[in-house]
Design a protein around this motif. Structure first.
Motif, PDB file in Angstrom:
ATOM      1  N   SER A  46      -8.540  -4.774 -12.861  1.00 31.62           N
ATOM      2  CA  SER A  46      -9.482  -4.047 -13.707  1.00 31.62           C
ATOM      3  C   SER A  46      -8.796  -2.904 -14.445  1.00 31.62           C
ATOM      4  N   LEU A  47      -7.785  -2.313 -13.788  1.00 29.25           N
ATOM      5  CA  LEU A  47      -7.093  -1.165 -14.382  1.00 29.25           C
ATOM      6  C   LEU A  47      -5.925  -1.577 -15.262  1.00 29.25           C
ATOM      7  N   GLY A  48      -5.527  -2.844 -15.177  1.00 30.07           N
ATOM      8  CA  GLY A  48      -4.391  -3.299 -15.959  1.00 30.07           C
ATOM      9  C   GLY A  48      -3.071  -2.770 -15.447  1.00 30.07           C
ATOM     10  N   ARG A  49      -2.983  -2.593 -14.128  1.00 26.40           N
ATOM     11  CA  ARG A  49      -1.766  -2.083 -13.502  1.00 26.40           C
ATOM     12  C   ARG A  49      -1.383  -2.980 -12.327  1.00 26.40           C
ATOM     13  N   PRO A  50      -0.123  -3.051 -11.963  1.00 26.80           N
ATOM     14  CA  PRO A  50       0.263  -3.818 -10.764  1.00 26.80           C
ATOM     15  C   PRO A  50      -0.370  -3.192  -9.516  1.00 26.80           C
ATOM     16  N   PRO A  51      -0.802  -3.979  -8.551  1.00 25.31           N
ATOM     17  CA  PRO A  51      -1.434  -3.428  -7.344  1.00 25.31           C
ATOM     18  C   PRO A  51      -0.490  -2.554  -6.519  1.00 25.31           C
ATOM     19  N   THR A  52       0.816  -2.725  -6.738  1.00 25.51           N
ATOM     20  CA  THR A  52       1.771  -1.891  -5.995  1.00 25.51           C
ATOM     21  C   THR A  52       1.694  -0.429  -6.436  1.00 25.51           C
ATOM     22  N   TYR A  53       1.296  -0.162  -7.689  1.00 31.95           N
ATOM     23  CA  TYR A  53       1.275   1.213  -8.191  1.00 31.95           C
ATOM     24  C   TYR A  53       0.243   2.087  -7.466  1.00 31.95           C
ATOM     25  N   PRO A  54      -1.058   1.703  -7.450  1.00 32.27           N
ATOM     26  CA  PRO A  54      -2.017   2.552  -6.724  1.00 32.27           C
ATOM     27  C   PRO A  54      -1.723   2.618  -5.231  1.00 32.27           C
ATOM     28  N   THR A  55      -1.206   1.510  -4.642  1.00 31.28           N
ATOM     29  CA  THR A  55      -0.877   1.529  -3.213  1.00 31.28           C
ATOM     30  C   THR A  55       0.218   2.550  -2.935  1.00 31.28           C
ATOM     31  N   LYS A  56       1.255   2.534  -3.757  1.00 28.72           N
ATOM     32  CA  LYS A  56       2.360   3.489  -3.600  1.00 28.72           C
ATOM     33  C   LYS A  56       1.869   4.915  -3.865  1.00 28.72           C
ATOM     34  N   PHE A  57       0.931   5.061  -4.797  1.00 29.36           N
ATOM     35  CA  PHE A  57       0.360   6.387  -5.091  1.00 29.36           C
ATOM     36  C   PHE A  57      -0.331   6.951  -3.851  1.00 29.36           C
ATOM     37  N   PHE A  58      -1.063   6.093  -3.127  1.00 34.45           N
ATOM     38  CA  PHE A  58      -1.705   6.538  -1.879  1.00 34.45           C
ATOM     39  C   PHE A  58      -0.647   7.072  -0.913  1.00 34.45           C
ATOM     40  N   GLY A  59       0.469   6.348  -0.805  1.00 35.30           N
ATOM     41  CA  GLY A  59       1.529   6.772   0.102  1.00 35.30           C
ATOM     42  C   GLY A  59       2.107   8.123  -0.283  1.00 35.30           C
ATOM     43  N   CYS A  60       2.301   8.328  -1.603  1.00 37.28           N
ATOM     44  CA  CYS A  60       2.834   9.616  -2.084  1.00 37.28           C
ATOM     45  C   CYS A  60       1.878  10.758  -1.771  1.00 37.28           C
ATOM     46  N   GLU A  61       0.594  10.541  -2.008  1.00 32.24           N
ATOM     47  CA  GLU A  61      -0.392  11.613  -1.823  1.00 32.24           C
ATOM     48  C   GLU A  61      -0.668  11.899  -0.353  1.00 32.24           C
ATOM     49  N   LEU A  62      -0.642  10.878   0.467  1.00 34.99           N
ATOM     50  CA  LEU A  62      -0.969  11.046   1.886  1.00 34.99           C
ATOM     51  C   LEU A  62       0.270  11.267   2.751  1.00 34.99           C
ATOM     52  N   GLY A  63       1.461  11.142   2.142  1.00 40.94           N
ATOM     53  CA  GLY A  63       2.683  11.264   2.921  1.00 40.94           C
ATOM     54  C   GLY A  63       2.798  10.168   3.962  1.00 40.94           C
ATOM     55  N   ALA A  64       2.345   8.979   3.596  1.00 40.45           N
ATOM     56  CA  ALA A  64       2.326   7.857   4.543  1.00 40.45           C
ATOM     57  C   ALA A  64       3.136   6.690   3.984  1.00 40.45           C
ATOM     58  N   GLN A  65       3.673   5.874   4.878  1.00 41.46           N
ATOM     59  CA  GLN A  65       4.379   4.669   4.456  1.00 41.46           C
ATOM     60  C   GLN A  65       3.367   3.616   4.007  1.00 41.46           C
ATOM     61  N   VAL A  66       3.767   2.810   3.042  1.00 41.14           N
ATOM     62  CA  VAL A  66       2.902   1.731   2.560  1.00 41.14           C
ATOM     63  C   VAL A  66       3.679   0.413   2.606  1.00 41.14           C
ATOM     64  N   LYS A  67       2.946  -0.676   2.685  1.00 47.45           N
ATOM     65  CA  LYS A  67       3.539  -2.007   2.659  1.00 47.45           C
ATOM     66  C   LYS A  67       2.763  -2.849   1.651  1.00 47.45           C
ATOM     67  N   THR A  68       3.491  -3.490   0.751  1.00 52.63           N
ATOM     68  CA  THR A  68       2.847  -4.329  -0.258  1.00 52.63           C
ATOM     69  C   THR A  68       3.444  -5.728  -0.198  1.00 52.63           C
ATOM     70  N   ASP A  69       2.591  -6.712  -0.159  1.00 53.88           N
ATOM     71  CA  ASP A  69       3.020  -8.105  -0.140  1.00 53.88           C
ATOM     72  C   ASP A  69       2.145  -8.875  -1.118  1.00 53.88           C
ATOM     73  N   GLU A  70       2.677  -9.072  -2.330  1.00 52.57           N
ATOM     74  CA  GLU A  70       1.888  -9.708  -3.380  1.00 52.57           C
ATOM     75  C   GLU A  70       1.622 -11.182  -3.094  1.00 52.57           C
ATOM     76  N   LYS A  71       2.553 -11.825  -2.361  1.00 52.69           N
ATOM     77  CA  LYS A  71       2.365 -13.248  -2.065  1.00 52.69           C
ATOM     78  C   LYS A  71       1.167 -13.473  -1.150  1.00 52.69           C
ATOM     79  N   SER A  72       1.059 -12.647  -0.107  1.00 50.54           N
ATOM     80  CA  SER A  72      -0.071 -12.786   0.819  1.00 50.54           C
ATOM     81  C   SER A  72      -1.246 -11.894   0.429  1.00 50.54           C
ATOM     82  N   ASP A  73      -1.068 -11.115  -0.663  1.00 52.58           N
ATOM     83  CA  ASP A  73      -2.140 -10.256  -1.188  1.00 52.58           C
ATOM     84  C   ASP A  73      -2.611  -9.243  -0.132  1.00 52.58           C
TER      85      ASP A  73
END
Length: 410
Positions: A46-73
């Motif tokens: 809906s935003l026209g952005r890769p799903p890794t971007y907002p996920t990584k943004f959450f990690g930056c803001e929360l100081g938490a590690q994130v994991k993204t797997d586009e194949k398994s969604d």
């Protein structure tokens, strides 16, 4: 599925620009607790952005590690984070990396300009008003975007061939060779193809040139694994690298830990440093009070290098909140009391700061003492309240100790 206006635009009453409402699902427990966002792909589309971007943004803001797997969604943020909090952070991401700075419209593309690291910029190119605005290059997500630029939309710039209808021949693309009705022209084209094909090496010629077998020796496998681990390490943010290093070096001396923090260039990012120092302070099997006291005593001088203000003490308490949220066995009143007492006795925590933390961010004392309005780490409200309830015996002890001191002075 519930939908929201993109960026919380209340003026868009007809939902022209809408996105799905964020859903979060908390999985695991203890150190393995994590938050999964099942509909991140739909939101990103809906935003026209890769799903890794907002996920990584959450990690930056929360100081938490994130994991993204586009194949398994699957898109995961470490720790327990409820949907309203993540939705709030998503709105911040949208304002910074989606909405046009001129017309506030989400119809934008991300464009990276410049070749060198010093000259590169990220531009929001608005398709609605035509304006181009710069993204704030100071945000940590910028580094990730520059390493993983958005891919162009498939299909753009390609001309489709017309299908044959009623015996008509299909249209030729401008770059394809034109067929001349003259027989001589077709012969020349055929001759050129045959001539080029004859120059290609035969199967016998290149059989000895390349050895396609994979070297399976122990040395070769070790070398490939080393290259793979280096690639993975390059993907990590500096604070994530610190977290991995601390886990792998539980018995490291404080001087070595400090050198690693300086090496990663995050010595000024006090909040993140304290977060990962606290989260990796106690081994998994350390629940005994003697072990807890010993671990804190071991790292006191290291903590003192990073705790120089009331805000740093608040960051220490915030990191402790997240530790307790992940490891419920440490939340017992007696165990928590030992942790807080150790902080207090080693001057890592002042009484006034602790009392303001107990009273919460809405208290006048809290607002007077700290520059930030909220704790640096986030845990669910229920867990937050449970932690404060467990800490009340220590708060009572502090009050009684202060009264005793007053009586002695009199």
């Amino acid at each position: 599925m519930d939908t929201l206006n993109i960026g919380g635009n209340e003026m868009d009453r007809f939902y022209r620009y809408k996105m799905p409402k964020l859903i979060s699902k908390i999985e695991g427990k203890g150190n393995g607790i994590k938050t999964v966002v099942p509909n991140m792909s739909d939101i990103a589309r809906s935003l026209g952005r890769p799903p890794t971007y907002p996920t990584k943004f959450f990690g930056c803001e929360l100081g938490a590690q994130v994991k993204t797997d586009e194949k398994s969604d699957r898109y995961i943020v470490n720790g327990a984070h409820d949907a309203p909090k993540l939705q709030e952070l998503l709105d911040v991401f949208i304002k910074k990396f989606v909405l046009c700075g001129g017309c506030n419209n989400p119809e934008t593309d991300l464009i990276i300009t410049g070749k060198s690291a010093n000259t590169q910029k990220i531009i929001l190119d608005c398709k609605a008003c035509g304006q181009r605005t710069e993204v704030d290059m100071r945000h940590k997500l910028v580094t990730f975007i520059l390493k993983h630029p958005p891919t162009p939309i498939k299909g753009k710039g390609k001309k489709e061939k017309k299908s044959k209808k009623n015996g008509e021949e299909e249209a030729e693309s401008p770059t394809s060779p034109t067929r001349d009705s003259a027989e001589g022209s077709e012969d020349e084209f055929t001759k050129r193809i045959v001539a080029e094909a004859s120059e290609l090496p035969t199967a016998d010629q290149d059989a000895d040139d390349d050895n396609w077998a994979v070297d399976t020796s122990a040395e070769a496998v070790a070398e490939r694994m080393k290259d793979l681990s280096l690639d993975i390490e390059d993907e990590l943010e500096p604070h994530e690298s610190l977290d991995v290093w601390l886990k792998e070096n539980q018995g490291a001396k404080s001087n070595d830990v400090y050198k690693k923090i300086k090496e990663l260039g995050i010595s000024k990012e006090t909040d993140l440093v304290l977060k990962y120092l606290v989260l990796n302070l106690f081994p998994e099997d350390s629940q005994k009070i003697e072990t807890i006291e010993k671990q804190i005593n071991k790292r006191v001088k290291l903590f003192q290098k990073f705790i120089t203000s009331a805000d740093d003490q608040l960051a220490l308490l915030g990191a402790t909140e997240e530790l307790l949220a992940r490891r419920k066995e440490l939340m017992e009143s007696k165990t928590l009391g030992v942790i807080l007492m150790s902080y207090y006795q080693h001057d890592l925590l002042e009484e006034e700061v602790f009392q303001a933390w107990i009273e919460g961010s809405n208290s006048s004392k809290y607002k007077r003492l700290f520059k930030r309005n909220v704790s640096i780490t986030y845990v669910d409200k229920e867990i937050n309240q449970e932690i404060r309830d467990k800490a009340k015996p220590f708060a009572k002890w502090l009050e009684e100790a202060e009264e005793d001191d007053d009586d002695d002075d009199e």
